[in-house]
Design a protein around this motif. Sequence first.
Motif, PDB file in Angstrom:
ATOM      1  N   ALA A 149       0.807  -1.221   0.000  1.00  0.00           N
ATOM      2  CA  ALA A 149       0.000   0.000   0.000  1.00  0.00           C
ATOM      3  C   ALA A 149       0.842   1.275   0.000  1.00  0.00           C
ATOM      4  CB  ALA A 149      -0.937  -0.005   1.209  1.00  0.00           C
ATOM      5  N   GLY A 150       2.172   1.134   0.009  1.00  0.00           N
ATOM      6  CA  GLY A 150       3.047   2.313   0.033  1.00  0.00           C
ATOM      7  C   GLY A 150       2.921   3.117  -1.253  1.00  0.00           C
TER       8      GLY A 150
ATOM      9  N   GLY B 253       5.432   4.492  -3.051  1.00  0.00           N
ATOM     10  CA  GLY B 253       6.517   4.292  -4.009  1.00  0.00           C
ATOM     11  C   GLY B 253       7.080   5.589  -4.537  1.00  0.00           C
ATOM     12  N   THR B 254       7.286   6.553  -3.649  1.00  0.00           N
ATOM     13  CA  THR B 254       7.700   7.894  -4.111  1.00  0.00           C
ATOM     14  C   THR B 254       9.075   7.888  -4.787  1.00  0.00           C
ATOM     15  OG1 THR B 254       8.513   8.307  -1.886  1.00  0.00           O
ATOM     16  CG2 THR B 254       6.361   9.203  -2.420  1.00  0.00           C
TER      17      THR B 254
ATOM     18  N   LYS C  89       4.330   0.194  -7.915  1.00  0.00           N
ATOM     19  CA  LYS C  89       5.734  -0.240  -7.911  1.00  0.00           C
ATOM     20  C   LYS C  89       5.843  -1.755  -8.096  1.00  0.00           C
ATOM     21  CE  LYS C  89       7.707   0.066  -3.827  1.00  0.00           C
ATOM     22  NZ  LYS C  89       8.408   0.594  -2.645  1.00  0.00           N
ATOM     23  N   GLU C  90       4.908  -2.488  -7.485  1.00  0.00           N
ATOM     24  CA  GLU C  90       4.981  -3.953  -7.484  1.00  0.00           C
ATOM     25  C   GLU C  90       4.706  -4.552  -8.862  1.00  0.00           C
ATOM     26  OE1 GLU C  90       2.878  -2.072  -5.566  1.00  0.00           O
ATOM     27  OE2 GLU C  90       4.326  -1.985  -3.919  1.00  0.00           O
TER      28      GLU C  90
ATOM     29  N   ALA D 246      -1.773   5.555   4.392  1.00  0.00           N
ATOM     30  CA  ALA D 246      -0.432   4.958   4.498  1.00  0.00           C
ATOM     31  C   ALA D 246       0.159   5.306   5.864  1.00  0.00           C
ATOM     32  CB  ALA D 246       0.460   5.465   3.373  1.00  0.00           C
ATOM     33  N   MET D 247      -0.159   4.480   6.862  1.00  0.00           N
ATOM     34  CA  MET D 247       0.292   4.766   8.231  1.00  0.00           C
ATOM     35  C   MET D 247       1.454   3.865   8.644  1.00  0.00           C
ATOM     36  SD  MET D 247      -3.433   5.387   9.920  1.00  0.00           S
ATOM     37  CE  MET D 247      -2.890   5.327  11.600  1.00  0.00           C
TER      38      MET D 247
ATOM     39  N   PRO E 247       7.473  -7.294  -1.595  1.00  0.00           N
ATOM     40  CA  PRO E 247       7.875  -7.623  -2.963  1.00  0.00           C
ATOM     41  C   PRO E 247       9.040  -6.778  -3.493  1.00  0.00           C
ATOM     42  CG  PRO E 247       5.496  -7.370  -2.806  1.00  0.00           C
ATOM     43  CD  PRO E 247       6.069  -6.883  -1.523  1.00  0.00           C
TER      44      PRO E 247
HETATM   45  P1  UTP Z   1       8.685   1.642   1.691  1.00  0.00           P
HETATM   46  O1  UTP Z   1       9.355   2.146   2.891  1.00  0.00           O
HETATM   47  O2  UTP Z   1       9.535   1.111   0.595  1.00  0.00           O
HETATM   48  O3  UTP Z   1       7.716   2.755   1.140  1.00  0.00           O
HETATM   49  O4  UTP Z   1       7.673   0.514   2.189  1.00  0.00           O
HETATM   50  P2  UTP Z   1       7.043   2.876  -0.288  1.00  0.00           P
HETATM   51  O5  UTP Z   1       5.909   3.816  -0.184  1.00  0.00           O
HETATM   52  O6  UTP Z   1       6.714   1.523  -0.849  1.00  0.00           O
HETATM   53  O7  UTP Z   1       8.196   3.494  -1.216  1.00  0.00           O
HETATM   54  P3  UTP Z   1       8.933   4.936  -1.161  1.00  0.00           P
HETATM   55  O8  UTP Z   1       9.870   4.855   0.014  1.00  0.00           O
HETATM   56  O9  UTP Z   1       7.901   6.004  -1.034  1.00  0.00           O
HETATM   57  O10 UTP Z   1       9.655   4.987  -2.465  1.00  0.00           O
HETATM   58  C1  UTP Z   1       8.066  -0.814   2.415  1.00  0.00           C
HETATM   59  C2  UTP Z   1       6.893  -1.744   2.150  1.00  0.00           C
HETATM   60  O11 UTP Z   1       5.820  -1.453   3.027  1.00  0.00           O
HETATM   61  C3  UTP Z   1       4.635  -1.161   2.309  1.00  0.00           C
HETATM   62  C4  UTP Z   1       5.119  -0.726   0.934  1.00  0.00           C
HETATM   63  O12 UTP Z   1       4.101  -0.934  -0.039  1.00  0.00           O
HETATM   64  C5  UTP Z   1       6.339  -1.606   0.728  1.00  0.00           C
HETATM   65  O13 UTP Z   1       5.992  -2.910   0.277  1.00  0.00           O
HETATM   66  N1  UTP Z   1       3.872  -0.109   3.031  1.00  0.00           N
HETATM   67  C6  UTP Z   1       4.533   0.982   3.541  1.00  0.00           C
HETATM   68  C7  UTP Z   1       2.510  -0.221   3.172  1.00  0.00           C
HETATM   69  O14 UTP Z   1       1.884  -1.210   2.703  1.00  0.00           O
HETATM   70  N2  UTP Z   1       1.833   0.758   3.846  1.00  0.00           N
HETATM   71  C8  UTP Z   1       2.462   1.838   4.385  1.00  0.00           C
HETATM   72  O15 UTP Z   1       1.776   2.686   4.996  1.00  0.00           O
HETATM   73  C9  UTP Z   1       3.845   1.945   4.211  1.00  0.00           C
END
Ligand code: UTP
Length: 297
Positions: free
Chosen positions: A13-14, A16-17, A28-29, A109-110, A133
């Motif tokens: 759910a991140g 992926g900035t 991203k995945e 995104a917490m 992933p």
């Molecule tokens: P990252 O720290 O890599 O963050 O999260 P991100 O958003 O994927 O990428 P950047 O840093 O902004 O580029 C590590 C893993 O945790 C998940 C992300 O999807 C990734 O698989 N995650 C992170 C969540 O599912 N929810 C969140 O609130 C934060």
Amino acid sequence: MKNKVTKAIFPVAGMGTRFLPATKSVPKEIMTLVDRPLVQYAIDEARAAGIEDFIFVTARGKSALEDYFDHAPQLEQELERSGKTELLEAIRATTMDSGTIAYIRQQKAMGLGHAVWCARRLIGDEPFAVMLPDDVIAAETPCLKQMVDAHAETGGNMVAAMEVAPEQTKSYGILDVSAQDGAVVKVRGMIEKPEPAEAPSTLAVIGRYILTPATMRQLGQIAPGKGGELQLTDAIAAEIAETGDVHGFRFRGTRFDCGSKAGFLQATVAFGLARADLGPEFSTYLHELIAARAAAE
Ligand code: UTP
């Protein structure tokens, strides 16, 4: 409580900035390593470890991910009609059996810990795996399979660990371990992203975990940590303090950080070179490219 690990959570759910602008519309995945999206590598690794239930924690804008695992009747018909059997097999291998895959939304995104916690009702009273992933691991025996085998002996919580250079400790959760040798190490403590001077070791946690229902409960109790996010590391640290039942596992294999641009490029080169159908041509190209650059300097 049963000890066999058959469920895995994939927190995706991140935002992926680090891959913007690409991740503005492509999760991203779903980004491609040679010819398969990152998430396919994670699914294959999970299957090889005996995982039967796949739980994705997703967010707004990630529908391409759900579509990827769906049947594609038109595409399949077309490949069948044109006799492209190999491609047809490749496509069919991406479809998940009905009921084996579940999607939960993380509304905000917490943090990674919060994402895992969102899946609590699907986990129940059994140990479960967490797989990120972005961490792609090339290994003879897939990493999670190595961990599940080791976990059958230890039970409790287990985190995948690897040595990093001292200056890199501030990018990882770092383990405080009593004994340094052996694949399985008892963990005394865990610190999120310490400066090299404060790091208790150079053993870093990467994106494979086997966790207990008790750790899931910790996620419901801990306060937000670094960056105001619910940190998985904090829940595991709380379990270390309460039960001491946490092991680090030094896996055999090479991990690529595909959440970063440099790591993604390195993985692309390594996986491209390892492919029988692409490796020789790609290797020649790389040699020529490097030689031309050296000559120009
Ligand atoms: P990252 O720290 O890599 O963050 O999260 P991100 O958003 O994927 O990428 P950047 O840093 O902004 O580029 C590590 C893993 O945790 C998940 C992300 O999807 C990734 O698989 N995650 C992170 C969540 O599912 N929810 C969140 O609130 C934060």
